[in-house]
Write a protein that holds these residues in place. Structure first.
Motif, PDB file in Angstrom:
ATOM      1  N   ARG A  83       0.833  -1.203   0.000  1.00 24.28           N
ATOM      2  CA  ARG A  83       0.000   0.000   0.000  1.00 24.28           C
ATOM      3  C   ARG A  83       0.873   1.260   0.000  1.00 24.28           C
ATOM      4  O   ARG A  83       0.603   2.219  -0.715  1.00 24.28           O
ATOM      5  N   LEU A  84       1.932   1.247   0.790  1.00 23.70           N
ATOM      6  CA  LEU A  84       2.821   2.404   0.852  1.00 23.70           C
ATOM      7  C   LEU A  84       3.582   2.600  -0.460  1.00 23.70           C
ATOM      8  O   LEU A  84       3.752   3.728  -0.923  1.00 23.70           O
ATOM      9  N   ALA A  85       4.024   1.519  -1.077  1.00 29.20           N
ATOM     10  CA  ALA A  85       4.725   1.624  -2.367  1.00 29.20           C
ATOM     11  C   ALA A  85       3.790   2.186  -3.432  1.00 29.20           C
ATOM     12  O   ALA A  85       4.189   3.043  -4.237  1.00 29.20           O
ATOM     13  N   LYS A  86       2.551   1.719  -3.448  1.00 27.25           N
ATOM     14  CA  LYS A  86       1.564   2.227  -4.404  1.00 27.25           C
ATOM     15  C   LYS A  86       1.325   3.720  -4.177  1.00 27.25           C
ATOM     16  O   LYS A  86       1.284   4.510  -5.126  1.00 27.25           O
ATOM     17  N   ALA A  87       1.201   4.123  -2.924  1.00 23.95           N
ATOM     18  CA  ALA A  87       0.990   5.540  -2.590  1.00 23.95           C
ATOM     19  C   ALA A  87       2.182   6.381  -3.025  1.00 23.95           C
ATOM     20  O   ALA A  87       2.012   7.471  -3.583  1.00 23.95           O
ATOM     21  N   CYS A  88       3.392   5.877  -2.803  1.00 25.96           N
ATOM     22  CA  CYS A  88       4.596   6.628  -3.179  1.00 25.96           C
ATOM     23  C   CYS A  88       4.708   6.792  -4.694  1.00 25.96           C
ATOM     24  O   CYS A  88       5.254   7.778  -5.175  1.00 25.96           O
ATOM     25  N   GLY A  89       4.173   5.855  -5.436  1.00 27.84           N
ATOM     26  CA  GLY A  89       4.167   5.968  -6.892  1.00 27.84           C
ATOM     27  C   GLY A  89       3.133   6.955  -7.399  1.00 27.84           C
ATOM     28  O   GLY A  89       3.256   7.474  -8.503  1.00 27.84           O
ATOM     29  N   ARG A  90       2.121   7.228  -6.597  1.00 31.86           N
ATOM     30  CA  ARG A  90       1.028   8.112  -7.021  1.00 31.86           C
ATOM     31  C   ARG A  90       1.158   9.540  -6.511  1.00 31.86           C
ATOM     32  O   ARG A  90       0.530  10.443  -7.053  1.00 31.86           O
ATOM     33  N   SER A  91       1.931   9.772  -5.453  1.00 33.54           N
ATOM     34  CA  SER A  91       1.947  11.078  -4.800  1.00 33.54           C
ATOM     35  C   SER A  91       3.369  11.617  -4.628  1.00 33.54           C
ATOM     36  O   SER A  91       4.317  10.845  -4.485  1.00 33.54           O
ATOM     37  N   GLU A  92       3.483  12.935  -4.600  1.00 32.68           N
ATOM     38  CA  GLU A  92       4.792  13.560  -4.364  1.00 32.68           C
ATOM     39  C   GLU A  92       5.341  13.212  -2.994  1.00 32.68           C
ATOM     40  O   GLU A  92       6.532  12.995  -2.827  1.00 32.68           O
ATOM     41  N   GLN A  93       4.459  13.219  -1.997  1.00 34.89           N
ATOM     42  CA  GLN A  93       4.879  12.973  -0.628  1.00 34.89           C
ATOM     43  C   GLN A  93       3.873  12.050   0.047  1.00 34.89           C
ATOM     44  O   GLN A  93       2.665  12.244  -0.082  1.00 34.89           O
ATOM     45  N   VAL A  94       4.389  11.061   0.765  1.00 39.15           N
ATOM     46  CA  VAL A  94       3.547  10.156   1.545  1.00 39.15           C
ATOM     47  C   VAL A  94       3.993  10.268   2.994  1.00 39.15           C
ATOM     48  O   VAL A  94       5.178  10.172   3.301  1.00 39.15           O
ATOM     49  N   ARG A  95       3.018  10.498   3.847  1.00 36.37           N
ATOM     50  CA  ARG A  95       3.293  10.644   5.276  1.00 36.37           C
ATOM     51  C   ARG A  95       2.430   9.635   6.028  1.00 36.37           C
ATOM     52  O   ARG A  95       1.239   9.529   5.778  1.00 36.37           O
ATOM     53  N   LEU A  96       3.063   8.905   6.925  1.00 36.37           N
ATOM     54  CA  LEU A  96       2.368   7.889   7.710  1.00 36.37           C
ATOM     55  C   LEU A  96       2.505   8.212   9.191  1.00 36.37           C
ATOM     56  O   LEU A  96       3.606   8.461   9.679  1.00 36.37           O
ATOM     57  N   TRP A  97       1.368   8.192   9.891  1.00 37.09           N
ATOM     58  CA  TRP A  97       1.321   8.397  11.338  1.00 37.09           C
ATOM     59  C   TRP A  97       0.922   7.072  11.970  1.00 37.09           C
ATOM     60  O   TRP A  97      -0.243   6.688  11.943  1.00 37.09           O
ATOM     61  N   ALA A  98       1.910   6.358  12.514  1.00 40.00           N
ATOM     62  CA  ALA A  98       1.673   5.053  13.135  1.00 40.00           C
ATOM     63  C   ALA A  98       1.465   5.251  14.635  1.00 40.00           C
ATOM     64  O   ALA A  98       2.095   6.109  15.252  1.00 40.00           O
ATOM     65  N   TYR A  99       0.603   4.446  15.197  1.00 35.13           N
ATOM     66  CA  TYR A  99       0.333   4.506  16.640  1.00 35.13           C
ATOM     67  C   TYR A  99      -0.047   3.113  17.118  1.00 35.13           C
ATOM     68  O   TYR A  99      -0.301   2.232  16.318  1.00 35.13           O
ATOM     69  N   ALA A 100      -0.065   2.893  18.381  1.00 33.47           N
ATOM     70  CA  ALA A 100      -0.432   1.644  19.063  1.00 33.47           C
ATOM     71  C   ALA A 100       0.827   0.955  19.589  1.00 33.47           C
ATOM     72  O   ALA A 100       1.950   1.194  19.097  1.00 33.47           O
ATOM     73  N   SER A 101       0.639   0.103  20.542  1.00 31.34           N
ATOM     74  CA  SER A 101       1.769  -0.578  21.190  1.00 31.34           C
ATOM     75  C   SER A 101       2.467  -1.556  20.245  1.00 31.34           C
ATOM     76  O   SER A 101       3.612  -1.934  20.484  1.00 31.34           O
ATOM     77  N   SER A 102       1.816  -1.953  19.166  1.00 32.17           N
ATOM     78  CA  SER A 102       2.400  -2.914  18.230  1.00 32.17           C
ATOM     79  C   SER A 102       3.302  -2.273  17.171  1.00 32.17           C
ATOM     80  O   SER A 102       3.878  -2.984  16.340  1.00 32.17           O
ATOM     81  N   VAL A 103       3.465  -0.952  17.186  1.00 33.10           N
ATOM     82  CA  VAL A 103       4.267  -0.277  16.156  1.00 33.10           C
ATOM     83  C   VAL A 103       5.693  -0.816  16.069  1.00 33.10           C
ATOM     84  O   VAL A 103       6.179  -1.074  14.965  1.00 33.10           O
ATOM     85  N   PRO A 104       6.430  -1.021  17.183  1.00 36.19           N
ATOM     86  CA  PRO A 104       7.811  -1.514  17.031  1.00 36.19           C
ATOM     87  C   PRO A 104       7.902  -2.851  16.291  1.00 36.19           C
ATOM     88  O   PRO A 104       8.794  -3.039  15.454  1.00 36.19           O
ATOM     89  N   ILE A 105       6.987  -3.761  16.549  1.00 34.11           N
ATOM     90  CA  ILE A 105       6.996  -5.063  15.874  1.00 34.11           C
ATOM     91  C   ILE A 105       6.652  -4.891  14.397  1.00 34.11           C
ATOM     92  O   ILE A 105       7.325  -5.428  13.512  1.00 34.11           O
TER      93      ILE A 105
END
Length: 188
Positions: A96-118
Protein backbone atom coordinates in the motif's frame (compact mmCIF):
# COMPACT_ATOMS: atom_id res chain seq x y z
CA UNK A 1 -28.91 -3.13 8.38
CA UNK A 2 -25.54 -1.45 7.95
CA UNK A 3 -24.29 0.92 10.61
CA UNK A 4 -23.87 4.52 9.51
CA UNK A 5 -20.92 6.82 10.07
CA UNK A 6 -21.12 9.31 12.93
CA UNK A 7 -20.43 12.95 12.13
CA UNK A 8 -17.93 14.85 14.29
CA UNK A 9 -17.21 18.57 14.08
CA UNK A 10 -13.86 20.02 15.14
CA UNK A 11 -12.75 23.63 15.38
CA UNK A 12 -8.95 23.68 15.27
CA UNK A 13 -6.73 26.57 16.27
CA UNK A 14 -3.25 25.69 15.04
CA UNK A 15 -0.11 27.49 16.17
CA UNK A 16 2.76 25.60 14.53
CA UNK A 17 5.89 27.58 15.30
CA UNK A 18 8.11 25.00 13.59
CA UNK A 19 6.42 25.78 10.24
CA UNK A 20 5.39 29.39 10.99
CA UNK A 21 1.77 28.34 10.41
CA UNK A 22 -1.03 29.97 12.37
CA UNK A 23 -4.53 29.07 11.22
CA UNK A 24 -8.07 28.13 12.20
CA UNK A 25 -9.84 25.23 10.55
CA UNK A 26 -13.41 23.98 10.80
CA UNK A 27 -13.47 20.24 10.14
CA UNK A 28 -16.34 17.84 9.57
CA UNK A 29 -15.29 14.22 10.02
CA UNK A 30 -17.23 11.05 9.35
CA UNK A 31 -16.28 8.37 11.86
CA UNK A 32 -16.58 4.96 10.22
CA UNK A 33 -18.52 2.43 12.37
CA UNK A 34 -15.34 0.36 12.83
CA UNK A 35 -13.18 3.36 13.71
CA UNK A 36 -12.12 4.08 17.30
CA UNK A 37 -11.86 7.48 19.00
CA UNK A 38 -8.09 6.96 19.02
CA UNK A 39 -7.94 6.58 15.22
CA UNK A 40 -10.31 9.50 14.68
CA UNK A 41 -8.08 11.76 16.78
CA UNK A 42 -4.98 10.52 14.96
CA UNK A 43 -6.62 11.70 11.72
CA UNK A 44 -7.25 15.10 13.31
CA UNK A 45 -3.62 15.25 14.47
CA UNK A 46 -2.36 14.22 11.01
CA UNK A 47 -4.43 17.02 9.49
CA UNK A 48 -3.07 19.63 11.90
CA UNK A 49 0.55 18.56 11.32
CA UNK A 50 0.24 18.33 7.52
CA UNK A 51 -2.08 21.14 6.49
CA UNK A 52 -0.30 23.57 4.14
CA UNK A 53 -0.09 27.27 4.93
CA UNK A 54 -2.07 28.11 1.77
CA UNK A 55 -4.24 26.45 -0.86
CA UNK A 56 -2.01 27.29 -3.84
CA UNK A 57 -1.38 23.59 -4.49
CA UNK A 58 -4.84 22.45 -3.38
CA UNK A 59 -6.50 21.81 -0.05
CA UNK A 60 -5.74 19.04 2.40
CA UNK A 61 -8.93 16.98 2.68
CA UNK A 62 -10.20 13.90 4.43
CA UNK A 63 -10.54 11.04 1.96
CA UNK A 64 -12.61 7.88 2.23
CA UNK A 65 -9.85 6.02 4.13
CA UNK A 66 -11.45 2.99 5.79
CA UNK A 67 -14.42 3.09 3.41
CA UNK A 68 -12.31 2.83 0.24
CA UNK A 69 -9.08 0.86 0.04
CA UNK A 70 -7.88 2.96 -2.91
CA UNK A 71 -7.89 6.20 -0.89
CA UNK A 72 -5.79 7.36 2.05
CA UNK A 73 -7.05 8.94 5.26
CA UNK A 74 -6.16 12.43 3.97
CA UNK A 75 -4.93 13.79 0.70
CA UNK A 76 -4.00 16.98 -1.06
CA UNK A 77 -4.55 17.31 -4.81
CA UNK A 78 -3.31 20.23 -6.89
CA UNK A 79 -5.53 22.02 -9.40
CA UNK A 80 -4.64 19.49 -12.12
CA UNK A 81 -5.73 16.57 -9.92
CA UNK A 82 -2.20 15.35 -9.22
CA UNK A 83 -1.60 14.07 -5.69
CA UNK A 84 0.67 16.32 -3.63
CA UNK A 85 0.24 14.57 -0.26
CA UNK A 86 -1.03 11.09 0.64
CA UNK A 87 -1.44 10.67 4.39
CA UNK A 88 -2.10 7.38 6.18
CA UNK A 89 -2.90 6.69 9.82
CA UNK A 90 -2.21 3.28 11.35
CA UNK A 91 -0.03 0.41 10.18
CA UNK A 92 -0.50 -0.25 6.44
CA UNK A 93 1.51 -2.85 4.58
CA UNK A 94 4.47 -2.18 2.30
CA UNK A 95 2.47 -2.73 -0.92
CA UNK A 96 0.00 0.00 0.00
CA UNK A 97 2.82 2.40 0.85
CA UNK A 98 4.73 1.62 -2.37
CA UNK A 99 1.56 2.23 -4.40
CA UNK A 100 0.99 5.54 -2.59
CA UNK A 101 4.60 6.63 -3.18
CA UNK A 102 4.17 5.97 -6.89
CA UNK A 103 1.03 8.11 -7.02
CA UNK A 104 1.95 11.08 -4.80
CA UNK A 105 4.79 13.56 -4.36
CA UNK A 106 4.88 12.97 -0.63
CA UNK A 107 3.55 10.16 1.54
CA UNK A 108 3.29 10.64 5.28
CA UNK A 109 2.37 7.89 7.71
CA UNK A 110 1.32 8.40 11.34
CA UNK A 111 1.67 5.05 13.14
CA UNK A 112 0.33 4.51 16.64
CA UNK A 113 -0.43 1.64 19.06
CA UNK A 114 1.77 -0.58 21.19
CA UNK A 115 2.40 -2.91 18.23
CA UNK A 116 4.27 -0.28 16.16
CA UNK A 117 7.81 -1.51 17.03
CA UNK A 118 7.00 -5.06 15.87
CA UNK A 119 5.20 -3.82 12.73
CA UNK A 120 8.04 -1.41 11.89
CA UNK A 121 10.74 -4.04 12.34
CA UNK A 122 9.03 -6.20 9.71
CA UNK A 123 8.32 -3.27 7.36
CA UNK A 124 11.45 -1.10 7.63
CA UNK A 125 13.59 -2.92 5.07
CA UNK A 126 10.74 -3.16 2.58
CA UNK A 127 10.11 0.61 2.48
CA UNK A 128 13.72 1.85 2.77
CA UNK A 129 13.88 2.59 -0.98
CA UNK A 130 10.74 4.76 -0.94
CA UNK A 131 12.39 8.18 -0.99
CA UNK A 132 9.17 10.23 -0.76
CA UNK A 133 7.89 8.38 2.34
CA UNK A 134 8.16 9.66 5.89
CA UNK A 135 6.99 7.63 8.85
CA UNK A 136 6.17 8.96 12.32
CA UNK A 137 5.35 7.06 15.48
CA UNK A 138 3.06 8.63 18.06
CA UNK A 139 3.67 7.12 21.53
CA UNK A 140 0.90 4.78 22.67
CA UNK A 141 0.15 6.76 25.83
CA UNK A 142 -0.24 9.94 23.77
CA UNK A 143 -2.56 8.43 21.15
CA UNK A 144 -4.72 6.95 23.91
CA UNK A 145 -4.81 10.30 25.72
CA UNK A 146 -5.85 11.99 22.46
CA UNK A 147 -8.81 9.60 22.29
CA UNK A 148 -9.98 11.15 25.56
CA UNK A 149 -10.39 14.49 23.76
CA UNK A 150 -12.81 13.06 21.17
CA UNK A 151 -16.31 14.52 21.25
CA UNK A 152 -19.03 15.03 18.63
CA UNK A 153 -18.28 18.75 18.82
CA UNK A 154 -14.68 19.71 19.61
CA UNK A 155 -12.73 22.93 20.02
CA UNK A 156 -9.05 22.08 20.02
CA UNK A 157 -5.90 24.15 20.28
CA UNK A 158 -2.84 22.56 18.71
CA UNK A 159 0.55 24.06 19.45
CA UNK A 160 3.80 22.84 17.90
CA UNK A 161 7.22 24.03 18.99
CA UNK A 162 10.60 22.33 18.56
CA UNK A 163 8.98 19.02 17.69
CA UNK A 164 6.78 19.01 20.80
CA UNK A 165 3.03 19.03 20.28
CA UNK A 166 0.30 20.08 22.70
CA UNK A 167 -3.34 19.31 21.92
CA UNK A 168 -5.86 20.76 24.34
CA UNK A 169 -9.53 21.46 24.82
CA UNK A 170 -11.18 23.45 27.61
CA UNK A 171 -10.58 20.72 30.22
CA UNK A 172 -7.40 18.83 29.41
CA UNK A 173 -4.17 18.87 27.47
CA UNK A 174 -2.11 16.13 25.84
CA UNK A 175 1.59 16.56 25.18
CA UNK A 176 3.39 14.38 22.68
CA UNK A 177 6.59 14.15 20.73
CA UNK A 178 6.36 11.97 17.62
CA UNK A 179 9.37 9.83 16.80
CA UNK A 180 10.65 9.90 13.23
CA UNK A 181 11.02 6.31 12.01
CA UNK A 182 11.83 7.26 8.41
CA UNK A 183 12.60 10.65 6.91
CA UNK A 184 11.73 11.67 3.36
CA UNK A 185 14.88 11.91 1.24
CA UNK A 186 13.63 13.85 -1.73
CA UNK A 187 10.64 15.19 -3.57
CA UNK A 188 9.68 14.38 -7.13
Amino acid sequence: MALKSIVYKAQLQIADMDRALYADHALTLARHPSETDERLMMRVLAFALSVPADDLRGRLEFAAGLSDTDEPDLWQRDLTGELVQWIEVGQPDDRRLAKACGRSEQVRLWAYASSVPIWWQALQGKVARLDNLEVWQVPTEASRALAGLAARSMQLQITVQDGHIWVSDAQQSVELEPLSLKARRSSR
